[in-house]
Design an enzyme around this catalytic site. Structure first.
Site, PDB file in Angstrom:
ATOM      1  N   HIS A  10       0.833  -1.202   0.000  1.00 41.17           N
ATOM      2  CA  HIS A  10       0.000   0.000   0.000  1.00 41.17           C
ATOM      3  C   HIS A  10       0.865   1.249   0.000  1.00 41.17           C
ATOM      4  O   HIS A  10       1.129   1.833  -1.046  1.00 41.17           O
ATOM      5  CB  HIS A  10      -0.968  -0.010   1.186  1.00 41.17           C
ATOM      6  CG  HIS A  10      -2.059   1.000   1.056  1.00 41.17           C
ATOM      7  ND1 HIS A  10      -2.045   2.187   1.729  1.00 41.17           N
ATOM      8  CD2 HIS A  10      -3.192   0.995   0.328  1.00 41.17           C
ATOM      9  CE1 HIS A  10      -3.122   2.892   1.415  1.00 41.17           C
ATOM     10  NE2 HIS A  10      -3.841   2.182   0.568  1.00 41.17           N
ATOM     11  N   HIS A  96       3.239  -9.903   8.570  1.00 40.30           N
ATOM     12  CA  HIS A  96       2.535  -8.636   8.467  1.00 40.30           C
ATOM     13  C   HIS A  96       2.107  -8.074   9.827  1.00 40.30           C
ATOM     14  O   HIS A  96       2.511  -6.973  10.223  1.00 40.30           O
ATOM     15  CB  HIS A  96       1.319  -8.861   7.562  1.00 40.30           C
ATOM     16  CG  HIS A  96       0.506  -7.663   7.245  1.00 40.30           C
ATOM     17  ND1 HIS A  96       0.931  -6.659   6.409  1.00 40.30           N
ATOM     18  CD2 HIS A  96      -0.730  -7.302   7.657  1.00 40.30           C
ATOM     19  CE1 HIS A  96      -0.009  -5.732   6.308  1.00 40.30           C
ATOM     20  NE2 HIS A  96      -1.027  -6.096   7.060  1.00 40.30           N
ATOM     21  N   ASP A 119      -6.312  -4.271  10.000  1.00 34.38           N
ATOM     22  CA  ASP A 119      -6.232  -3.686   8.664  1.00 34.38           C
ATOM     23  C   ASP A 119      -7.009  -4.552   7.692  1.00 34.38           C
ATOM     24  O   ASP A 119      -7.817  -5.392   8.104  1.00 34.38           O
ATOM     25  CB  ASP A 119      -4.777  -3.490   8.230  1.00 34.38           C
ATOM     26  CG  ASP A 119      -4.089  -4.788   7.832  1.00 34.38           C
ATOM     27  OD1 ASP A 119      -4.613  -5.881   8.160  1.00 34.38           O
ATOM     28  OD2 ASP A 119      -3.033  -4.719   7.188  1.00 34.38           O
ATOM     29  N   GLY A 146     -11.080  -4.062   8.101  1.00 34.72           N
ATOM     30  CA  GLY A 146     -10.627  -3.123   7.079  1.00 34.72           C
ATOM     31  C   GLY A 146     -11.297  -3.373   5.745  1.00 34.72           C
ATOM     32  O   GLY A 146     -11.656  -2.433   5.025  1.00 34.72           O
ATOM     33  N   ASN A 274      -8.349   5.081  12.723  1.00 34.79           N
ATOM     34  CA  ASN A 274      -9.655   5.716  12.866  1.00 34.79           C
ATOM     35  C   ASN A 274      -9.738   6.370  14.242  1.00 34.79           C
ATOM     36  O   ASN A 274      -9.922   5.684  15.252  1.00 34.79           O
ATOM     37  CB  ASN A 274     -10.745   4.648  12.689  1.00 34.79           C
ATOM     38  CG  ASN A 274     -12.142   5.210  12.635  1.00 34.79           C
ATOM     39  OD1 ASN A 274     -12.577   5.887  13.548  1.00 34.79           O
ATOM     40  ND2 ASN A 274     -12.860   4.909  11.563  1.00 34.79           N
ATOM     41  N   ARG A 374      -0.912  12.264   8.502  1.00 35.22           N
ATOM     42  CA  ARG A 374      -1.423  13.561   8.944  1.00 35.22           C
ATOM     43  C   ARG A 374      -0.285  14.510   9.267  1.00 35.22           C
ATOM     44  O   ARG A 374       0.747  14.110   9.820  1.00 35.22           O
ATOM     45  CB  ARG A 374      -2.336  13.386  10.166  1.00 35.22           C
ATOM     46  CG  ARG A 374      -3.542  12.521   9.840  1.00 35.22           C
ATOM     47  CD  ARG A 374      -4.565  12.478  10.944  1.00 35.22           C
ATOM     48  NE  ARG A 374      -5.746  11.770  10.468  1.00 35.22           N
ATOM     49  CZ  ARG A 374      -6.115  10.557  10.860  1.00 35.22           C
ATOM     50  NH1 ARG A 374      -5.398   9.913  11.743  1.00 35.22           N
ATOM     51  NH2 ARG A 374      -7.195   9.993  10.364  1.00 35.22           N
ATOM     52  N   ARG A 454     -10.757  15.487  16.111  1.00 38.24           N
ATOM     53  CA  ARG A 454      -9.585  14.614  16.015  1.00 38.24           C
ATOM     54  C   ARG A 454      -8.409  15.402  16.574  1.00 38.24           C
ATOM     55  O   ARG A 454      -7.855  16.262  15.893  1.00 38.24           O
ATOM     56  CB  ARG A 454      -9.323  14.199  14.573  1.00 38.24           C
ATOM     57  CG  ARG A 454     -10.451  13.410  13.946  1.00 38.24           C
ATOM     58  CD  ARG A 454     -10.114  12.974  12.541  1.00 38.24           C
ATOM     59  NE  ARG A 454      -9.828  14.093  11.659  1.00 38.24           N
ATOM     60  CZ  ARG A 454      -9.470  13.978  10.390  1.00 38.24           C
ATOM     61  NH1 ARG A 454      -9.331  12.788   9.864  1.00 38.24           N
ATOM     62  NH2 ARG A 454      -9.244  15.032   9.653  1.00 38.24           N
ATOM     63  N   SER A 486      -3.229  18.588   6.913  1.00 33.72           N
ATOM     64  CA  SER A 486      -1.905  18.284   6.386  1.00 33.72           C
ATOM     65  C   SER A 486      -1.605  19.181   5.190  1.00 33.72           C
ATOM     66  O   SER A 486      -2.488  19.559   4.426  1.00 33.72           O
ATOM     67  CB  SER A 486      -1.800  16.807   5.998  1.00 33.72           C
ATOM     68  OG  SER A 486      -2.827  16.443   5.104  1.00 33.72           O
TER      69      SER A 486
END
Length: 535
Positions: A10, A96, A119, A146, A274, A374, A454, A486
């Site tokens: 990813h 992983h 995930d 996920g 999250n 972020r 947040r 960001s």
């Protein structure tokens, strides 16, 4: 002993650890400018070696996150470093979720903790103490929280794997119409388990799910394209999805709490990014403290080898700001080369704070790049949290993103409890808290429609300059926080280099740029802050 950790799933990345020190960390996307770049992180590997001032021949071990057995690409590491000789390092394949667990626990401030990783590939529950992590239970694909979230993200017209945070924000507008029907999608099982009812989904290339005909029959056809029209149907589905995730997450965390007796919880993985889920885990699962890791894969792989295998010390801290940094000379050259008028104030923090208080949206570029998705005060876009128009101006003019997305507060750590429920440390903006009722009218730009935020808590020790900026803003306004996002356009990675920052500043509606010690300001006829030269 040097250990290089590499992830190519990813968001590919590389990290370099020297015994108890995190020397360098970089995501490949920041360097290639290809968002969510999943290719082998050649540039990130080269950066880590350059930051350490070493050659590949001085790396003792390479830890490959999630790499399949039988295909260890030691040659790719050598090629990335311009090294054509034989490999002098050992290659380790790190599973992983073990990498995630190591990345969560070993950089946490905890001596012992329960560990929860989540995930698109599944969920892992573990317990950790000292330099050892013991896995207790694993729920694998296709039964993945996920994958569930990604499937409904796609149904709502967003991009699976990219826009889950937007769906989380959208959920705040919804109601509980579909919460009970959504309960059929996911069944909680004893001993910290869960199962998806796979008749609601269809398998999709890359291991993700898409919704099935049964889902469409129950919940209707997909709503209009995301961000165009917010129907009640769409926001209610988003609400139900978020509620389902939180129900499952609390089930897992409560089982960990009861089984391990731990009072602290460390979390990692894309689903654990999250903040609203994490906020509920902290408030309702029985744990007293929670640590969330924003970028665990490559770093965790390195630490699994350095700490878990060879018993080297756990890092003492400093994992957030480990990306590339740049000299003032390069920053000034970037401004000159772009033809930008600029000056060098005596006090960049005080100057920027005053201009933000005047109503400007400021690009803030300082120090080494932060890790994770972020901006945390070194690559951030900042605005006045008191101004109810700040979020709309940021979303429309600068970030060019959906209008329903809130700004996030970066609050002085010592003042967080004065504004947010709980007042728990949240240094990487991965915890969601309620804004206290009597404060919501004071900081409308960071208060989401449901009263949540947040939160990033900023300590002087972690980021002295950013802390100084917020302190200066508080001295001017009485409010100990800034509203931020960001530093990027919506479809690009967070800016990395001075050149990236200048380019983003020029092509968006940002009013000003604080690039290291330098200040640049656009001239607009409608500036709220006035038109005096140099401001």
């Amino acid at each position: 002993m040097y250990v290089m950790g590499i992830s190519r799933a990813h968001d590919s990345a590389a990290a370099l650890v020297r015994d108890g020190e995190i020397v360098a960390f970089a995501e490949e996307e920041r360097l290639t400018r290809v968002r969510h770049d999943g290719r082998f992180p050649r540039r990130a590997v080269a950066y880590c070696l350059e930051q350490a001032g070493i050659g590949l021949d001085e790396v003792d071990h390479v830890a490959l996150h999630g790499q399949r057995t039988g295909s260890p690409p030691g040659w790719e590491v050598r090629e990335a470093a311009g090294h054509t000789g034989p490999a002098g390092f050992g290659v380790h394949l790190v599973e992983h979720h073990r990498a995630y667990a190591s990345g969560a626990f070993h950089v946490s401030p905890f001596d012992s903790a329960a560990v929860l990783t989540m995930d698109g590939t599944g969920t892992c529950l573990a317990v950790a103490e000292g330099d050892r992590i013991r896995h207790l239970r694993h729920v694998g694909h296709p039964h993945s929280l996920g994958a569930l979230y990604a499937a409904v993200t796609g149904y709502l017209g967003f991009r699976p794997g990219l826009d889950e945070d937007k769906v989380m924000a959208l959920a705040a507008y919804g109601g509980d119409t579909y919460v009970q029907p959504f309960a059929d999608l996911l069944r909680l099982t004893p001993y910290g388990g869960y199962e998806l009812d796979l008749t609601w989904f269809e398998p999709h290339a890359g291991g993700r799910h898409t919704v099935s005909t049964r889902f469409l029959d129950a919940f209707g056809p997909p709503p209009p394209p995301a961000g165009k029209i917010l129907t009640q149907h769409a926001v209610d589905v988003a609400f139900a999805l978020q509620a389902t995730l939180e129900r499952a997450g609390l089930h897992l965390a409560r089982w960990l709490r009861e089984t391990t007796g731990a009072t602290r919880l460390a979390v990692a993985g894309e689903t654990a990014m999250n903040p609203m889920l994490n906020g509920r885990l902290l408030a309702e699962s029985g744990f007293e403290e929670l640590f969330a890791q924003p970028a665990a894969a490559s770093l965790g792989a390195a630490l699994e080898v350095s700490v878990g295998l060879y018993g080297r010390p756990r890092p003492a801290g400093g994992h957030v700001f480990a990306g590339p940094g740049f000299t003032a000379e390069r920053m000034e050259k970037a401004l000159r080369d772009a033809g930008v008028d600029y000056r060098r104030p005596a006090d960049i923090a005080g100057h920027a704070a005053a201009r933000i208080a005047d109503g400007l949206i400021v690009g803030w570029f300082q120090g080494r790049t932060e890790c994770g998705p972020r901006g945390l005060g070194n690559r951030s876009l900042l605005a006045d949290p008191r101004d109810p128009t700040s979020a709309a101006r940021m979303n429309e003019r600068v970030r060019r993103r959906e209008p329903f997305l809130p700004l996030a507060p970066s609050c002085l750590a010592e003042r967080s409890a004065d504004y947010f429920a709980g007042g728990h440390p949240s240094p990487v903006m991965l915890l969601g808290f309620d804004v206290l009722d009597h404060r919501r009218g004071e900081v409308p730009a960071i208060t989401h429609v449901d009263g949540s935020a947040r939160v990033q808590t900023v300590s002087r020790a972690a980021n002295p300059l950013f802390h100084s900026l917020i302190t200066r803003f508080e001295a001017l306004t009485g409010v100990p926080m800034l509203a931020g996002a960001s530093f990027r356009d919506d479809d690009e990675p967070i800016v990395c280099t001075p050149e990236d920052a200048v380019a983003c500043y020029l092509r968006t509606g940002a009013d000003a740029l604080a690039l290291g010690p330098f200040w640049a300001r656009k001239r607009r006829t409608d500036d709220r802050a006035g038109q005096e030269a140099g401001r």
